[in-house]
Write a protein that holds these residues in place. Structure first.
Motif, mmCIF file in Angstrom:
data_model
loop_
_atom_site.group_PDB
_atom_site.id
_atom_site.type_symbol
_atom_site.label_atom_id
_atom_site.label_comp_id
_atom_site.label_asym_id
_atom_site.label_seq_id
_atom_site.Cartn_x
_atom_site.Cartn_y
_atom_site.Cartn_z
ATOM 1 N N GLN A 1 0.696 -1.270 -0.073
ATOM 2 C CA GLN A 1 0.045 -0.051 0.060
ATOM 3 C C GLN A 1 0.755 1.255 -0.016
ATOM 4 N N TRP A 2 2.090 0.977 0.138
ATOM 5 C CA TRP A 2 2.740 2.242 0.459
ATOM 6 C C TRP A 2 3.070 3.276 -0.822
ATOM 7 N N TYR A 3 3.334 2.740 -2.018
ATOM 8 C CA TYR A 3 3.250 3.371 -3.133
ATOM 9 C C TYR A 3 2.347 3.449 -4.108
ATOM 10 N N ASN B 1 1.729 16.791 8.615
ATOM 11 C CA ASN B 1 1.227 15.415 8.504
ATOM 12 C C ASN B 1 2.689 14.639 8.141
ATOM 13 N N PHE B 2 3.126 13.698 9.225
ATOM 14 C CA PHE B 2 4.258 13.051 9.125
ATOM 15 C C PHE B 2 4.070 11.579 8.385
ATOM 16 N N HIS B 3 2.915 11.367 7.881
ATOM 17 C CA HIS B 3 2.670 9.909 7.372
ATOM 18 C C HIS B 3 2.602 9.873 5.832
ATOM 19 N N PHE B 4 3.659 9.806 5.152
ATOM 20 C CA PHE B 4 3.544 10.025 3.553
ATOM 21 C C PHE B 4 4.743 9.082 3.176
ATOM 22 N N THR B 5 4.810 8.810 2.002
ATOM 23 C CA THR B 5 5.672 8.092 1.087
ATOM 24 C C THR B 5 6.093 9.081 -0.125
ATOM 25 N N ASP C 1 12.552 5.103 5.850
ATOM 26 C CA ASP C 1 13.010 4.333 4.738
ATOM 27 C C ASP C 1 13.394 5.126 3.557
ATOM 28 N N VAL C 2 14.546 4.701 2.724
ATOM 29 C CA VAL C 2 14.891 5.134 1.554
ATOM 30 C C VAL C 2 15.457 4.209 0.763
ATOM 31 N N ALA D 1 9.725 6.560 2.728
ATOM 32 C CA ALA D 1 8.579 6.292 3.619
ATOM 33 C C ALA D 1 8.736 7.364 4.964
ATOM 34 N N GLU D 2 8.085 8.156 5.152
ATOM 35 C CA GLU D 2 7.963 8.980 6.511
ATOM 36 C C GLU D 2 7.013 8.302 7.409
#
Length: 169
Positions: free
Chosen positions: A43-45, A91-95, A117-118, A165-166
């Motif tokens: 779901q991340w991307y 909003n800290f929750h993003f990719t 993540d990177v 991903a943050e």
């Protein structure tokens, strides 16, 4: 479920090659220290009931001749967009997903610095893995020393794909 969870380095989350859809492929057979499994990672991307895409510009600044950078310690690109989720005003929750190309001339390096993540791919091959939920870390790839493994030769143009991903405030 993978956001605001455990804090830990978590290398090896993605396979060495990008998937046929141009996205990272989850490598472990099950859960890891920071990811509940392939279903959540997938779901991340991708757009889903917990994720939606927005396009933004990332302006590069030429720091010295031939050296370009994007450096923003206050990078919160989805504030006031998408889901109304805020902690300390952001909003800290993003990719983040970046697709670019570059002409390999010889002598190039690429450095990425970020928290959480990177994953960086060149010519669809993983060159930087900073997987996990952690403070700022940095890694550099020297294209000359990796040219054979990456299948790149001078004078040709290649893909550069960055996935970030943050996941934690």
């Amino acid at each position: 479920p993978d956001f605001e969870g455990a804090i830990s380095d978590d290398r090896g989350l993605v396979e060495d090659d990008l998937g046929p859809d141009g996205k990272p492929v989850y490598a472990p057979s099950g859960a890891t220290a920071t990811v509940s499994g392939q279903t959540s990672f997938d779901q991340w991307y991708r757009d889903s009931d917990v994720n939606m895409a927005f396009e933004i510009d990332l302006p590069l600044t030429e720091e010295s001749p031939g050296v370009f950078a994007f450096d923003d310690s206050e990078f919160f690109p989805i504030d006031d967009r998408g889901f109304d989720e805020r902690t300390a005003g952001h909003n800290f929750h993003f990719t983040t997903e970046i697709h670019a190309t570059f002409r390999y001339r010889g002598g190039e390096t690429f450095t990425f610095r970020g928290d959480d993540d990177v994953f960086v791919f060149v010519n669809d091959k993983l060159v930087i893995d900073l997987g996990g939920v952690h403070g700022v870390q940095e890694a550099t790839v020297d294209f000359d020393s990796e040219a054979s493994r990456l299948g790149i030769v001078t004078g040709e143009t290649y893909s550069l794909d960055v996935f970030h991903a943050e996941r934690h405030t």
